[in-house]
Write a protein that holds these residues in place. Structure first.
Motif: not given
Length: 476
Positions: A376-377, A381, A435, A462
């Motif tokens: 989870d950014p 991050k 992410y 991605k």
């Protein structure tokens, strides 16, 4: 054939109360000077402080026999040759062993607490780092130094006050079919192989508070060489298979086969060259790693090199299946690993050298790693801009652990300062969307990614392999 000598014939008592150190030592000395043989302990409990095993003597513990470590810290000797305490020492001896289905139980928690009490009362001096007696001032179960032709077979080793069993600059060592239950106090390793040659560790089970199967190199002029570890299972509140925390000399020609690691807090496999030593010609073939905080961590550091140039090269890790949990892998075990510095999401496997000391010639083949994903950014991050990637610290003098860099920019595998790295038939699976991309390289030369598959939900478009400051990369 070597003669058997019943322990009771030497007045050694099995009542669980009598201190037998002198009687056991007298028996060992007698057998050693009369042609050698086995000192046989029948069923019962034999209390002892420090004893020294001599040439041509084997301690044989029959079913139901236990050698119990004394709970009086003053019943142990700190041997000047190693500056360490142990229940069973052997220094510069040969043709020795400890065998049989019995047990050596250090009863280390009580002994360590008694030693700690002696410091608090001013009876004994110790620095008490973290309010613990220093490792060398509390007894481990076995410490053999500069010995040859050693057999440790079938026994159970339980609850030392410090490390468990250390073989230091020994040659021709067999550890076979032993059970290690070593989680009664801090620093309870499984087995420590230090600068030894011609070693086999096989068919054994380790459940420990610290590193399970641990190779070290303490002497700048020595090394661990010709080591085979096979058919072993390990559980650790530190690392499963580890070598190089102390790496002054080196590690060469190490083969690991059929290793199972479970419920392990740190890495299943971690190799480090951080003290000027080297790691080369290593093959790991066949690993099942379930519920382990990290799978693979290869690291070059620069802690105490003193002008030497550390290196790591020619490493093959193949036929691995691993599952990394979202939660703490050793939760609930005695002396579980410490809570890491946060925030950070789940760390990837990694190969991390230094700008001037690149890790070379590594093959990762037939490997599948299942991650929880869910990075989870908004929690932590590390993005893919040059500023963010360059901000990852080098940390050359840090203690080598996979989590030392905190948040890393990949969820599957991170590579930095490396050369000639090959991934062949490797699968990364994330249970939830992350992410980050699966793989990030930074300052990596001549790498190959052959048949690398990434499975991640909601990430069809991605880019899963991100190359930064890297050259001559082939993706097939």
């Amino acid at each position: 054939m070597a003669k058997d000598y019943p322990a009771h014939d030497f007045g050694i008592q099995s009542d669980g109360k009598t201190l037998n150190s002198r009687s056991i030592q007298a028996a060992i000395d007698y057998i050693s000077t009369h042609g050698g043989g086995r000192l046989v302990f029948s069923a019962g409990s034999y209390v002892s402080g420090t004893i020294y095993l001599k040439s041509n003597v084997t301690l044989h513990l029959e079913s139901g026999a236990s050698i119990l470590g004394s709970n009086n810290p003053f019943d142990y000797i700190k041997d000047p040759a190693v500056n360490w305490q142990s229940l069973i020492f052997s220094i510069k001896q040969e043709n020795i062993g400890i065998t049989g289905p019995g047990m050596i139980n250090g009863r280390g928690f009580t002994t360590a607490i008694n030693a700690l009490s002696n410091v608090h009362r001013g009876i004994f001096k110790d620095a008490l780092k973290y309010d613990r007696i220093q490792e060398g001032n509390r007894p481990q179960n076995i410490y053999f130094r500069e010995c040859k032709n050693i057999v440790i077979k079938d026994i159970t080793l339980k609850d030392p006050a410090s490390w468990n069993q250390t073989y230091d600059q020994c040659q021709n060592l067999l550890v076979d079919n032993i059970t290690v239950d070593s989680k009664s106090y801090w620093n309870n390793d499984g087995v420590d192989i230090v600068d030894c040659k011609d070693v086999i560790v096989r068919n054994s089970y380790f459940d420990v508070a610290d590193d399970a199967i641990c190779l070290k190199s303490h002497d700048v002029n020595a090394l661990c060489e010709n080591i085979l570890v096979e058919n072993c299972t390990a559980r650790s509140s530190a690392n499963g298979l580890k070598f190089g925390t102390a790496s002054r000399g080196g590690f060469r020609n190490v083969t690991v086969k059929n290793l199972t690691i479970f419920d392990t807090y740190r890495s299943a496999i971690t190799f480090a060259a951080v003290d000027g030593g080297f790691v080369e010609n290593i093959v790991v073939d066949g690993v099942k790693s379930i519920n382990t905080g990290n799978v693979i961590f290869l690291r070059i550091g620069d802690r105490w090199t003193k002008g030497k140039k550390p290196y790591m090269k020619n490493v093959v890790i193949k036929n691995v299946y691993a599952e990394v949990p979202l939660n703490k892998a050793d939760a609930g075990y005695n002396y579980e690993g410490p809570i890491e510095d946060l925030p950070r999401n789940i760390s990837p496997a990694s190969i991390v050298g230094l700008p001037n000391y690149k890790i070379e010639n590594v093959t990762i083949e037939n490997v599948e790693i299942v991650y929880p994903g869910a990075g989870d950014p908004f929690y932590a991050k590390r993005g893919l801009t040059s500023k963010e990637l360059d901000s990852i610290p080098e940390m050359p003098i840090a203690y080598p652990e996979f989590s030392q860099f905190k948040e890393l920019p990949a969820w599957g595998f991170y590579l930095r300062h490396a050369k000639n790295i090959t991934f062949n038939n490797v699968v990364f699976k994330a249970k939830k969307t992350d992410y980050r991309p699966a793989i990030v390289t930074d300052d990596v030369e001549d790498s190959k990614f052959i048949n690398v598959k990434v499975v991640e939900p909601k990430a069809e478009h991605k880019k899963q392999i991100f190359l930064y400051n890297s050259k001559n990369t082939k993706i097939q």
